[in-house]
Design a protein around this motif. Structure first.
Motif, PDB file in Angstrom:
ATOM      1  N   PRO A 174       0.878  -1.294   0.029  1.00 41.81           N
ATOM      2  CA  PRO A 174      -0.031  -0.037   0.045  1.00 41.81           C
ATOM      3  C   PRO A 174       0.789   1.308   0.013  1.00 41.81           C
ATOM      4  CG  PRO A 174      -0.257  -1.332   2.062  1.00 41.81           C
ATOM      5  CD  PRO A 174       0.464  -2.197   1.174  1.00 41.81           C
ATOM      6  N   THR A 175       2.096   1.162   0.728  1.00 46.39           N
ATOM      7  CA  THR A 175       2.929   2.407   0.754  1.00 46.39           C
ATOM      8  C   THR A 175       4.285   2.252   0.470  1.00 46.39           C
ATOM      9  OG1 THR A 175       3.421   2.394   3.155  1.00 46.39           O
ATOM     10  CG2 THR A 175       1.214   3.344   2.477  1.00 46.39           C
ATOM     11  N   ALA A 176       5.241   2.776   0.397  1.00 41.54           N
ATOM     12  CA  ALA A 176       6.782   2.832   0.150  1.00 41.54           C
ATOM     13  C   ALA A 176       7.011   2.107   1.470  1.00 41.54           C
ATOM     14  CB  ALA A 176       7.228   4.031  -0.030  1.00 41.54           C
ATOM     15  N   ALA A 177       6.547   2.461   2.570  1.00 38.09           N
ATOM     16  CA  ALA A 177       7.090   1.726   4.029  1.00 38.09           C
ATOM     17  C   ALA A 177       6.548   0.068   3.747  1.00 38.09           C
ATOM     18  CB  ALA A 177       6.326   2.363   5.234  1.00 38.09           C
ATOM     19  N   GLU A 200      13.234  -6.614 -13.652  1.00 38.07           N
ATOM     20  CA  GLU A 200      12.702  -6.189 -14.826  1.00 38.07           C
ATOM     21  C   GLU A 200      12.521  -4.643 -14.810  1.00 38.07           C
ATOM     22  OE1 GLU A 200       9.521  -8.577 -16.180  1.00 38.07           O
ATOM     23  OE2 GLU A 200      10.543 -10.475 -15.697  1.00 38.07           O
ATOM     24  N   GLU A 201      12.948  -3.918 -13.979  1.00 38.37           N
ATOM     25  CA  GLU A 201      12.831  -2.593 -14.003  1.00 38.37           C
ATOM     26  C   GLU A 201      11.728  -1.946 -13.974  1.00 38.37           C
ATOM     27  OE1 GLU A 201      15.636   0.238 -14.341  1.00 38.37           O
ATOM     28  OE2 GLU A 201      16.995  -1.116 -13.318  1.00 38.37           O
ATOM     29  N   TRP A 202      10.308  -2.635 -13.327  1.00 36.61           N
ATOM     30  CA  TRP A 202       9.103  -2.126 -13.391  1.00 36.61           C
ATOM     31  C   TRP A 202       8.904  -0.666 -12.670  1.00 36.61           C
ATOM     32  CZ3 TRP A 202       5.736  -6.941 -12.311  1.00 36.61           C
ATOM     33  CH2 TRP A 202       5.933  -7.818 -13.169  1.00 36.61           C
ATOM     34  N   LEU A 203       8.372   0.135 -13.262  1.00 40.11           N
ATOM     35  CA  LEU A 203       8.061   1.547 -12.410  1.00 40.11           C
ATOM     36  C   LEU A 203       6.544   1.021 -11.521  1.00 40.11           C
ATOM     37  CD1 LEU A 203       8.145   4.434 -11.832  1.00 40.11           C
ATOM     38  CD2 LEU A 203       6.436   4.994 -13.657  1.00 40.11           C
ATOM     39  N   VAL A 204       6.996   1.019 -10.101  1.00 39.70           N
ATOM     40  CA  VAL A 204       5.843   0.827  -9.306  1.00 39.70           C
ATOM     41  C   VAL A 204       5.091   1.928  -8.571  1.00 39.70           C
ATOM     42  CG1 VAL A 204       5.717  -0.282  -6.911  1.00 39.70           C
ATOM     43  CG2 VAL A 204       7.125  -1.210  -8.520  1.00 39.70           C
ATOM     44  N   ILE A 205       3.914   1.853  -8.842  1.00 44.19           N
ATOM     45  CA  ILE A 205       2.836   2.934  -8.250  1.00 44.19           C
ATOM     46  C   ILE A 205       2.166   2.321  -7.141  1.00 44.19           C
ATOM     47  CG2 ILE A 205       1.091   4.469  -8.426  1.00 44.19           C
ATOM     48  CD1 ILE A 205       1.931   4.728 -11.539  1.00 44.19           C
ATOM     49  N   PHE A 206       2.315   2.871  -5.941  1.00 40.96           N
ATOM     50  CA  PHE A 206       1.659   2.232  -4.496  1.00 40.96           C
ATOM     51  C   PHE A 206       0.120   2.795  -4.502  1.00 40.96           C
ATOM     52  CE2 PHE A 206       6.042   2.888  -3.706  1.00 40.96           C
ATOM     53  CZ  PHE A 206       6.550   1.603  -3.414  1.00 40.96           C
ATOM     54  N   GLY A 207      -0.575   2.002  -4.062  1.00 37.82           N
ATOM     55  CA  GLY A 207      -2.148   2.397  -3.847  1.00 37.82           C
ATOM     56  C   GLY A 207      -2.393   3.358  -2.974  1.00 37.82           C
ATOM     57  N   ALA A 265       1.203   8.648   0.025  1.00 44.08           N
ATOM     58  CA  ALA A 265       1.058   9.942  -0.100  1.00 44.08           C
ATOM     59  C   ALA A 265       2.048  10.814  -0.746  1.00 44.08           C
ATOM     60  CB  ALA A 265       0.476  10.457   1.110  1.00 44.08           C
ATOM     61  N   ARG A 266       3.400  10.366  -0.259  1.00 41.38           N
ATOM     62  CA  ARG A 266       4.485  11.227  -0.571  1.00 41.38           C
ATOM     63  C   ARG A 266       5.408  10.756  -1.630  1.00 41.38           C
ATOM     64  NH1 ARG A 266       4.108  10.099   4.850  1.00 41.38           N
ATOM     65  NH2 ARG A 266       3.504  11.919   6.370  1.00 41.38           N
ATOM     66  N   THR A 267       5.569   9.708  -1.697  1.00 41.35           N
ATOM     67  CA  THR A 267       6.370   9.001  -2.857  1.00 41.35           C
ATOM     68  C   THR A 267       5.689   8.006  -3.629  1.00 41.35           C
ATOM     69  OG1 THR A 267       7.686   7.592  -1.469  1.00 41.35           O
ATOM     70  CG2 THR A 267       8.591   9.803  -1.947  1.00 41.35           C
ATOM     71  N   PRO A 268       4.570   8.383  -4.422  1.00 42.44           N
ATOM     72  CA  PRO A 268       3.874   7.249  -4.927  1.00 42.44           C
ATOM     73  C   PRO A 268       4.344   6.469  -6.098  1.00 42.44           C
ATOM     74  CG  PRO A 268       3.074   9.518  -5.703  1.00 42.44           C
ATOM     75  CD  PRO A 268       4.020   9.806  -4.622  1.00 42.44           C
ATOM     76  N   ALA A 269       5.331   6.915  -6.456  1.00 43.65           N
ATOM     77  CA  ALA A 269       6.018   5.977  -7.558  1.00 43.65           C
ATOM     78  C   ALA A 269       7.522   5.933  -7.560  1.00 43.65           C
ATOM     79  CB  ALA A 269       5.567   6.699  -9.134  1.00 43.65           C
ATOM     80  N   TYR A 321      14.982  -4.750   0.245  1.00 42.07           N
ATOM     81  CA  TYR A 321      14.402  -4.009  -1.080  1.00 42.07           C
ATOM     82  C   TYR A 321      13.963  -2.669  -0.454  1.00 42.07           C
ATOM     83  CZ  TYR A 321      14.234  -8.505  -3.439  1.00 42.07           C
ATOM     84  OH  TYR A 321      14.740  -9.577  -3.656  1.00 42.07           O
ATOM     85  N   ASP A 322      14.395  -1.543  -1.315  1.00 45.51           N
ATOM     86  CA  ASP A 322      13.693  -0.149  -0.940  1.00 45.51           C
ATOM     87  C   ASP A 322      13.349   0.572  -2.318  1.00 45.51           C
ATOM     88  OD1 ASP A 322      15.952   0.760  -1.756  1.00 45.51           O
ATOM     89  OD2 ASP A 322      17.051   1.041   0.284  1.00 45.51           O
ATOM     90  N   LEU A 323      12.765   1.689  -2.116  1.00 44.90           N
ATOM     91  CA  LEU A 323      12.336   2.620  -3.167  1.00 44.90           C
ATOM     92  C   LEU A 323      13.289   3.458  -3.672  1.00 44.90           C
ATOM     93  CD1 LEU A 323       9.752   3.033  -4.971  1.00 44.90           C
ATOM     94  CD2 LEU A 323       9.426   4.741  -3.192  1.00 44.90           C
ATOM     95  N   GLU A 324      13.498   3.502  -4.888  1.00 44.42           N
ATOM     96  CA  GLU A 324      14.087   4.863  -5.239  1.00 44.42           C
ATOM     97  C   GLU A 324      13.069   5.923  -6.151  1.00 44.42           C
ATOM     98  OE1 GLU A 324      17.278   4.192  -8.309  1.00 44.42           O
ATOM     99  OE2 GLU A 324      16.653   5.899  -9.462  1.00 44.42           O
TER     100      GLU A 324
END
Ligand code: ZN
Length: 280
Positions: free
Chosen positions: A213-216, A247-254, A257-261, A271-274
């Motif tokens: 649901p979120t980057a966390a 596969e370098e997918w662009l991920v968008i979280f449901g 609020a702050r870093t949705p993609a 694993y973490d988010l860039e």
């Protein structure tokens, strides 16, 4: 953002707040509050993210936020905040609700299908009159008879009017609903939630809905207490996250609020988010 012939925009209905403990399951508060600070009522800030997609000459909307059928007590509990809301944002994009051809609900919890309907003359009616509405058949059946544990997440006025209007287009399992738009049944949050994968121009976008649901929630054990089948969520995360990295997918979280993609990265098995900015 463009993926070959397919184009999409990230729209957010509004922000809202849910209990931080419920959002992070077995993760202790001293850990989660560092990445998701709680307010005085222990709630964390979240968004309700939607995708507006143009593909194959059609307008497609993924998720319809929380809608406006809320009494004062529940509005206070969930702290919906932020205008304009989704229907006005669609108008601003030149795609008023009557132009939408397909609405996709990843599942039928209130924060994913609220603008499916609105109240007109005391009755809940579809907001998207010319659209088919897509969900898994199993999820609609479950929504009509939820368990005592998840009943609070389902509001019949969000999904029963399309039964009456004949607008449901029910799916069973994975499906490519339009070339380049795949709906993937990803169990865990409940039995029949879907994630959405967009492909085109050699690129892939993965809309996680409530799988992440979120980057966390990227680390494997950070799983919502709301999930009906948390060990299945764990399996689903282990299936999809490494693949999104590889596969370098662009991920968008449901609900981020702050870093949705962004892009998921692996560092020594974690694993973490860039984050990346995309057009809204
Ligand atoms: Zn949700």
């Amino acid at each position: 953002m463009k993926l070959g012939d397919l184009e999409f925009w990230l729209l957010t209905d509004s922000t809202f707040r849910l209990d931080g403990g419920a959002m992070f399951g077995v993760i202790p508060k001293p850990m989660w509050e560092k990445v998701a600070p709680a307010d005085s009522r222990n709630r964390i800030l979240m968004a309700m993210n939607s995708l507006l997609i143009r593909a194959a000459g059609k307008w497609i909307l993924v998720e319809t936020g929380a809608g406006d059928k809320w009494d004062a007590k529940r509005s206070d509990i969930y702290a919906f905040d932020g205008a304009p809301r989704l229907p006005e944002k669609l108008v601003t994009h030149g795609v008023p609700p009557e132009k939408i051809d397909i609405v996709i609900n990843t599942h039928l919890h209130f924060d994913h299908c609220g603008w499916n309907t609105r109240i007109v003359n005391g009755e809940a009616v579809p907001v998207f009159p010319n659209s088919r509405y897509v969900v898994q058949r199993g999820e609609l059946e479950h929504a009509k008879s939820p368990t005592d544990r998840d009943r609070a997440s389902y509001f019949p006025e969000n999904f029963m009017p399309m039964e009456k209007s004949g607008q449901w287009w029910l799916q069973e399992g994975d499906t490519e609903i339009i070339p380049g738009i795949e709906l993937l049944r990803v169990p865990g949050h409940n039995a029949d939630m879907m994630c959405v994968r967009l492909t085109g121009g050699g690129k892939t976008v993965f809309f996680t809905a409530d799988l992440i649901p979120t980057a966390a929630h990227v680390p494997f054990p950070w799983i919502m207490g709301y999930d009906l089948y948390p060990l299945t969520t764990l399996e689903s995360k282990k299936r999809w996250i490494p693949r999104a990295v590889r596969e370098e997918w662009l991920v968008i979280f449901g609900h981020e609020a702050r870093t949705p993609a962004g892009y998921l990265r692996e560092h020594q098995g974690k694993y973490d988010l860039e984050p990346v900015m995309i057009d809204v």
